[in-house]
Motif scaffolding. Structure first.
Motif, PDB file in Angstrom:
ATOM      1  N   TYR A 542       0.864  -1.184   0.000  1.00  0.00           N
ATOM      2  CA  TYR A 542       0.000   0.000   0.000  1.00  0.00           C
ATOM      3  C   TYR A 542       0.900   1.233   0.000  1.00  0.00           C
ATOM      4  N   GLU A 543       0.712   2.092  -0.992  1.00  0.00           N
ATOM      5  CA  GLU A 543       1.699   3.144  -1.232  1.00  0.00           C
ATOM      6  C   GLU A 543       1.025   4.478  -1.550  1.00  0.00           C
ATOM      7  N   TRP A 544       1.560   5.534  -0.938  1.00  0.00           N
ATOM      8  CA  TRP A 544       1.196   6.900  -1.290  1.00  0.00           C
ATOM      9  C   TRP A 544       2.192   7.423  -2.327  1.00  0.00           C
ATOM     10  N   LEU A 545       1.683   8.122  -3.318  1.00  0.00           N
ATOM     11  CA  LEU A 545       2.521   8.821  -4.275  1.00  0.00           C
ATOM     12  C   LEU A 545       2.199  10.310  -4.183  1.00  0.00           C
ATOM     13  N   VAL A 546       3.191  11.165  -4.479  1.00  0.00           N
ATOM     14  CA  VAL A 546       2.996  12.616  -4.393  1.00  0.00           C
ATOM     15  C   VAL A 546       3.390  13.240  -5.714  1.00  0.00           C
ATOM     16  N   LYS A 547       2.521  14.101  -6.222  1.00  0.00           N
ATOM     17  CA  LYS A 547       2.798  14.805  -7.469  1.00  0.00           C
ATOM     18  C   LYS A 547       4.069  15.638  -7.326  1.00  0.00           C
ATOM     19  N   GLU A 548       4.917  15.565  -8.335  1.00  0.00           N
ATOM     20  CA  GLU A 548       6.192  16.277  -8.298  1.00  0.00           C
ATOM     21  C   GLU A 548       5.963  17.793  -8.178  1.00  0.00           C
ATOM     22  N   GLY A 549       6.740  18.414  -7.286  1.00  0.00           N
ATOM     23  CA  GLY A 549       6.677  19.856  -7.102  1.00  0.00           C
ATOM     24  C   GLY A 549       5.596  20.323  -6.152  1.00  0.00           C
ATOM     25  N   LEU A 550       4.832  19.399  -5.559  1.00  0.00           N
ATOM     26  CA  LEU A 550       3.755  19.789  -4.640  1.00  0.00           C
ATOM     27  C   LEU A 550       4.341  20.260  -3.311  1.00  0.00           C
ATOM     28  N   THR A 551       3.885  21.402  -2.831  1.00  0.00           N
ATOM     29  CA  THR A 551       4.388  21.950  -1.566  1.00  0.00           C
ATOM     30  C   THR A 551       3.236  22.431  -0.700  1.00  0.00           C
ATOM     31  N   ILE A 552       3.551  22.610   0.567  1.00  0.00           N
ATOM     32  CA  ILE A 552       2.619  23.172   1.540  1.00  0.00           C
ATOM     33  C   ILE A 552       3.458  23.902   2.580  1.00  0.00           C
ATOM     34  N   GLY A 553       2.863  24.833   3.268  1.00  0.00           N
ATOM     35  CA  GLY A 553       3.600  25.557   4.310  1.00  0.00           C
ATOM     36  C   GLY A 553       2.721  26.596   4.964  1.00  0.00           C
ATOM     37  N   ARG A 554       3.248  27.236   5.972  1.00  0.00           N
ATOM     38  CA  ARG A 554       2.521  28.312   6.642  1.00  0.00           C
ATOM     39  C   ARG A 554       2.541  29.544   5.742  1.00  0.00           C
ATOM     40  N   GLY A 555       1.357  29.989   5.321  1.00  0.00           N
ATOM     41  CA  GLY A 555       1.272  31.145   4.447  1.00  0.00           C
ATOM     42  C   GLY A 555       1.444  30.804   2.986  1.00  0.00           C
ATOM     43  N   LEU A 556       1.480  29.457   2.659  1.00  0.00           N
ATOM     44  CA  LEU A 556       1.674  29.052   1.270  1.00  0.00           C
ATOM     45  C   LEU A 556       0.496  28.216   0.785  1.00  0.00           C
ATOM     46  N   SER A 557       0.572  27.889  -0.518  1.00  0.00           N
ATOM     47  CA  SER A 557      -0.386  27.003  -1.166  1.00  0.00           C
ATOM     48  C   SER A 557      -1.821  27.421  -0.929  1.00  0.00           C
ATOM     49  N   GLY A 558      -2.077  28.688  -1.293  1.00  0.00           N
ATOM     50  CA  GLY A 558      -3.455  29.146  -1.260  1.00  0.00           C
ATOM     51  C   GLY A 558      -3.904  29.678   0.069  1.00  0.00           C
ATOM     52  N   GLU A 559      -3.041  29.661   1.089  1.00  0.00           N
ATOM     53  CA  GLU A 559      -3.464  30.207   2.374  1.00  0.00           C
ATOM     54  C   GLU A 559      -3.616  31.726   2.245  1.00  0.00           C
ATOM     55  N   LEU A 560      -4.691  32.274   2.795  1.00  0.00           N
ATOM     56  CA  LEU A 560      -4.963  33.704   2.679  1.00  0.00           C
ATOM     57  C   LEU A 560      -3.926  34.525   3.424  1.00  0.00           C
ATOM     58  N   PRO A 561      -3.467  35.655   2.851  1.00  0.00           N
ATOM     59  CA  PRO A 561      -2.591  36.564   3.586  1.00  0.00           C
ATOM     60  C   PRO A 561      -3.306  37.100   4.821  1.00  0.00           C
ATOM     61  N   VAL A 562      -2.513  37.540   5.799  1.00  0.00           N
ATOM     62  CA  VAL A 562      -3.088  38.020   7.054  1.00  0.00           C
ATOM     63  C   VAL A 562      -4.060  39.164   6.809  1.00  0.00           C
ATOM     64  N   GLU A 563      -3.679  40.127   5.920  1.00  0.00           N
ATOM     65  CA  GLU A 563      -4.551  41.270   5.660  1.00  0.00           C
ATOM     66  C   GLU A 563      -5.900  40.829   5.090  1.00  0.00           C
ATOM     67  N   GLU A 564      -5.854  39.823   4.199  1.00  0.00           N
ATOM     68  CA  GLU A 564      -7.100  39.359   3.599  1.00  0.00           C
ATOM     69  C   GLU A 564      -7.947  38.594   4.615  1.00  0.00           C
ATOM     70  N   LYS A 565      -7.268  37.845   5.500  1.00  0.00           N
ATOM     71  CA  LYS A 565      -8.004  37.157   6.561  1.00  0.00           C
ATOM     72  C   LYS A 565      -8.746  38.160   7.436  1.00  0.00           C
ATOM     73  N   LEU A 566      -8.043  39.259   7.825  1.00  0.00           N
ATOM     74  CA  LEU A 566      -8.664  40.277   8.671  1.00  0.00           C
ATOM     75  C   LEU A 566      -9.826  40.946   7.951  1.00  0.00           C
ATOM     76  N   LYS A 567      -9.643  41.195   6.651  1.00  0.00           N
ATOM     77  CA  LYS A 567     -10.707  41.818   5.875  1.00  0.00           C
ATOM     78  C   LYS A 567     -11.939  40.913   5.833  1.00  0.00           C
ATOM     79  N   THR A 568     -11.701  39.614   5.601  1.00  0.00           N
ATOM     80  CA  THR A 568     -12.816  38.657   5.554  1.00  0.00           C
ATOM     81  C   THR A 568     -13.520  38.578   6.903  1.00  0.00           C
ATOM     82  N   LEU A 569     -12.719  38.550   7.979  1.00  0.00           N
ATOM     83  CA  LEU A 569     -13.293  38.496   9.317  1.00  0.00           C
ATOM     84  C   LEU A 569     -14.113  39.740   9.614  1.00  0.00           C
ATOM     85  N   GLN A 570     -13.608  40.911   9.197  1.00  0.00           N
ATOM     86  CA  GLN A 570     -14.329  42.152   9.439  1.00  0.00           C
ATOM     87  C   GLN A 570     -15.662  42.165   8.676  1.00  0.00           C
TER      88      GLN A 570
END
Length: 732
Positions: A542-570
């Motif tokens: 049983y094996e997981w494969l990952v698409k080449e070049g796929l990344t994730i991180g804090r503030g990356l991969s589609g995560e909203l910038p802080v300013e936009e988060k605050l705007k949405t919350l407001q």
């Protein structure tokens, strides 16, 4: 072998079968008394019927020792050497019917029996050919007339002559004449007709009903569960019973419930026509709510199809209560399983428990005695040391065996996920997050466990048709190593794991799996750093494969910038404020003139400090008409009334500026506590200040302030003998 079948069809008299479970090595045997049935032909006299030797064991019914090696076919192990079989040790909570468990699909012997459970050793034969041997008997009415205990009406299978007449009239109208059909044709045609004419409603009250002196009643203590599971909340108890428990009334209402209700309904109709019918209860091989039991199947079965099917069947019940009740009918001179409209239902079936284990047989639901144990456990969510999970059964051991002389193939399970490709990773708050994932996250975060902040989701590419729907992913995740490692140059590795929270919807291309990062690892991740995903993949096959070049991180991969988060919350806060203002206006417009209490105008004496603060505020606000305290919303400051949410935000922000975590109610609580201190605990005086309607609320404040309960507890503890350091307790 075909020549050996014809004597079975000619035998039409009935006997009470008594067999003995043969055990090797002198193991104590268990006497199994079977119900009335056609006498089974046993040509070689080895104790195994010709029918079972041909269709169950695949041995030669003309030879006592098919292998010719000096070991009789009837030996407990030797009978397994000509086919494929599954051996399991299972504990089952009462009730059960030991006298009926040896049948055409399984052999059973008792290892241990207590008041709490029976421990059964079961050998199941999933590659049987029983369904192929079903033949019709045109003389069934005459031949089966003596099987009165399986034809007579019961408390729940309560057919009568009038119902029989109505039934025959309706059948004739639809072109079905039982007198012109074989028993096999009657069962198949009438079953299809019955469920076509009737309406299914979800209701599950059958396990909460007991029977005393011939009358059905909700078992004491199970009333709430009964009400919760009714088909219609407006129905009385009697109406519910008539729609789900009593066969005749179900026929009149043309309605039935879940499987136990279905079996009672079907048994009532078939008995009214003269087909001997009884009811059986089956369980899956394992309790699917216990990962350990599912793992036993995964590791214990080597037959790919059997392992895949049994695992899926066990998992299909989720964390809930799982069993299946259906009928057995006497057709062609033998008891045959009838699952709704499927005559000859086999035991290896993905949609019905995976690998079905037969544990109970009864003529009428009133004979089953299910409510006191199984029903009570389900209704009350009971757990104990023997059955620690959702169900009243527990798998202890399981293995399978390809017989030495068997011609049983073991091809791979072509419908099983073996590899899963992760081709997208995103935060749940990201723009590209599917609404279904957002809804799932919001629902999970609102539970008492609270939100899991350190997580992201991955989308998986694979989907197999007719492979168990969402269960294909659930099974893969049970089998595979779910650990992942996040890596970035110059930074420590970060561990994470695919959780069992996921969402699938094939037509919308959704296979979304949650990945959780432990807090201790999350703090290692600097914002803005791209991490690549690396599966551990320690489990073979049983094996997981990952698409080449796929990344994730804090503030990356589609995560909203802080300013936009605050705007949405407001924006969300603005909408909430507007809604609260609308509700407040409606409340004010509906307020009766004579209403007293908090909503009436009350004169308050303001201390000099408060008066000065209000005067200073008016100097800033100005003297224009309107509410004293105006909204300070960024988008329209000074417009509208200051809402509760706005006040909450202001207090929190002011507290943050001075390094304190405060909120409005906390300030009120602190003021009341201070007032009690300053007045020496004068709750009546402080009540005028706090405007609490009930003085008992202030008494609780006062008790908490002085910890009266704690002081009394200390005095009581001091008076009790025993060593407080040793942790000993004295029971009075």
């Amino acid at each position: 072998m075909k020549k050996l079948l014809w004597p079975l069809l000619l035998v039409t008299f009935f006997v009470v079968r008594t067999t003995w479970a043969i055990a090797p090595n002198g193991l104590e045997t268990n006497r199994i008394d079977g119900p009335p049935q056609v006498a089974d032909q046993d040509t070689d006299g080895d104790g195994l019927s010709d029918f079972q030797e041909i269709h169950k064991y695949r041995t030669d019914p003309a030879k006592k020792d098919t292998a010719g090696m000096g070991m009789p076919d009837a030996d407990w192990q030797q009978r397994r050497e000509f086919t494929y079989s599954v051996r399991a040790v299972i504990r089952v909570m009462p009730p059960y019917n030991l006298q009926a468990l040896n049948d055409d699909y399984q052999d059973v012997r008792v290892r241990k029996e207590t008041k709490e459970f029976v421990e059964l050793e079961i050998v199941a034969y999933p590659l049987n050919t029983n369904s192929e041997a079903i033949t019709g008997n045109p003389n069934w009415k005459k031949d089966y007339a003596g099987m009165k205990e399986y034809l007579a009406p019961g408390i729940t299978t309560n057919w009568d002559e009038q119902m029989r007449k109505d039934l025959l009239r309706e059948l004739a109208k639809d072109g079905i004449d039982p007198d012109k059909l074989t028993d096999k044709e009657v069962v198949e045609q009438v079953s299809r007709w019955l469920f076509k004419r009737s309406k299914y409603r979800y209701m599950f009250c059958t396990f909460y009903v007991g029977f005393r002196e011939g009358k059905a009643e909700v078992l004491p203590g199970l009333e709430q569960a009964f009400e919760r599971e009714k088909g219609d909340p407006k129905w009385t108890v009697q109406e519910q019973l008539e729609h789900e428990v009593f066969g005749k009334q179900m026929f009149e209402h043309k309605t039935y419930g879940t499987c136990t209700s279905t079996a009672v309904y079907q048994a009532t109709v078939l008995r009214a026509l003269g087909i001997p019918t009884r009811i059986i209860l089956c369980i899956p091989l394992a309790d699917g709510s216990d990962p350990g039991q599912v793992r036993l199947i995964s590791e214990g079965l080597t037959n790919h199809r059997a392992r895949w099917t049994a695992c899926l069947g066990a998992l299909s019940g989720g964390s809930g209560f799982t069993s299946h009740t259906f009928c057995e009918v006497f057709v062609g001179g033998r008891w045959r399983r009838l699952n709704s409209t499927t005559l000859g239902q086999n035991i290896l079936e993905r949609n019905y428990l995976g690998l079905m284990i037969h544990v109970h047989t009864f003529k009428d639901l009133s004979d089953a005695n299910l409510a006191a144990t199984w029903g009570s456990r389900y209704a009350k969510g009971q757990r104990d040391s023997v059955f620690q999970y959702s169900n009243p059964y527990r798998l202890l051991e399981v293995s399978d065996h390809f017989g030495k002389y068997a011609n049983a193939r073991n091809p791979p399970a072509d419908k099983e996920l073996k590899r899963v490709t992760i081709d997208k990773a995103y935060r749940p708050e990201a723009k590209e997050a599917p609404p279904e994932v957002t809804a799932m996250v919001n629902a999970a975060d609102s539970t008492p466990a609270g939100p899991r902040a350190h997580r992201f989701f991955v989308h998986c590419a694979e989907w197999m048709e007719d492979a168990g729907d969402y269960l294909q992913y659930k099974l893969f995740m049970w089998q595979a190593d779910r650990r992942l490692v996040l890596r970035a140059n110059g930074h420590p590795d970060v561990s994470c794991e695919v959780s069992m929270s996921f969402y699938t919807h094939h037509s919308r291309n959704l296979c979304e799996l949650e990945v959780v990062i432990p807090s201790a690892d999350y703090v290692k991740m600097p914002s803005g750093v791209a991490y690549t995903l690396h599966p551990v993949n320690s489990k073979k096959g049983y094996e997981w494969l990952v698409k080449e070049g796929l990344t994730i991180g804090r503030g990356l991969s589609g995560e909203l910038p802080v300013e936009e988060k605050l705007k949405t919350l407001q924006e969300r806060l603005d909408k909430l404020e507007k809604r609260l203002e609308e509700l407040e206006k409606k409340k004010t417009s509906r307020r009766p003139a004579e209403e007293k209490g908090r909503t009436s105008k009350v004169k308050l004496t303001l201390p000099p400090e408060t008066k000065k603060a209000i005067e200073a505020w008016i100097g800033v606000r100005g003297g224009a008409p309107g509410p004293l305290f105006c909204s300070m919303n960024r988008t329209h400051p000074g417009k509208g009334r200051l809402s509760a949410i706005g006040l909450y935000g202001m207090v929190r922000e002011l507290g943050r500026k001075i390094g304190l975590k405060v909120w409005p109610h906390g300030l009120r609580h602190a003021a009341i506590t201070e007032a009690l201190d300053l007045t020496g605990g004068n709750v009546r005086a402080v009540q005028r200040f706090s405007r609490h309607r009930d003085v008992r609320v202030l008494e609780r404040y006062d008790d908490n302030r002085r910890d009266l309960g704690g002081e009394v507890a200390k005095q009581v503890a001091a008076s009790v003998p025993g060593d407080p350091e040793s942790g000993s307790m004295v029971n009075g």
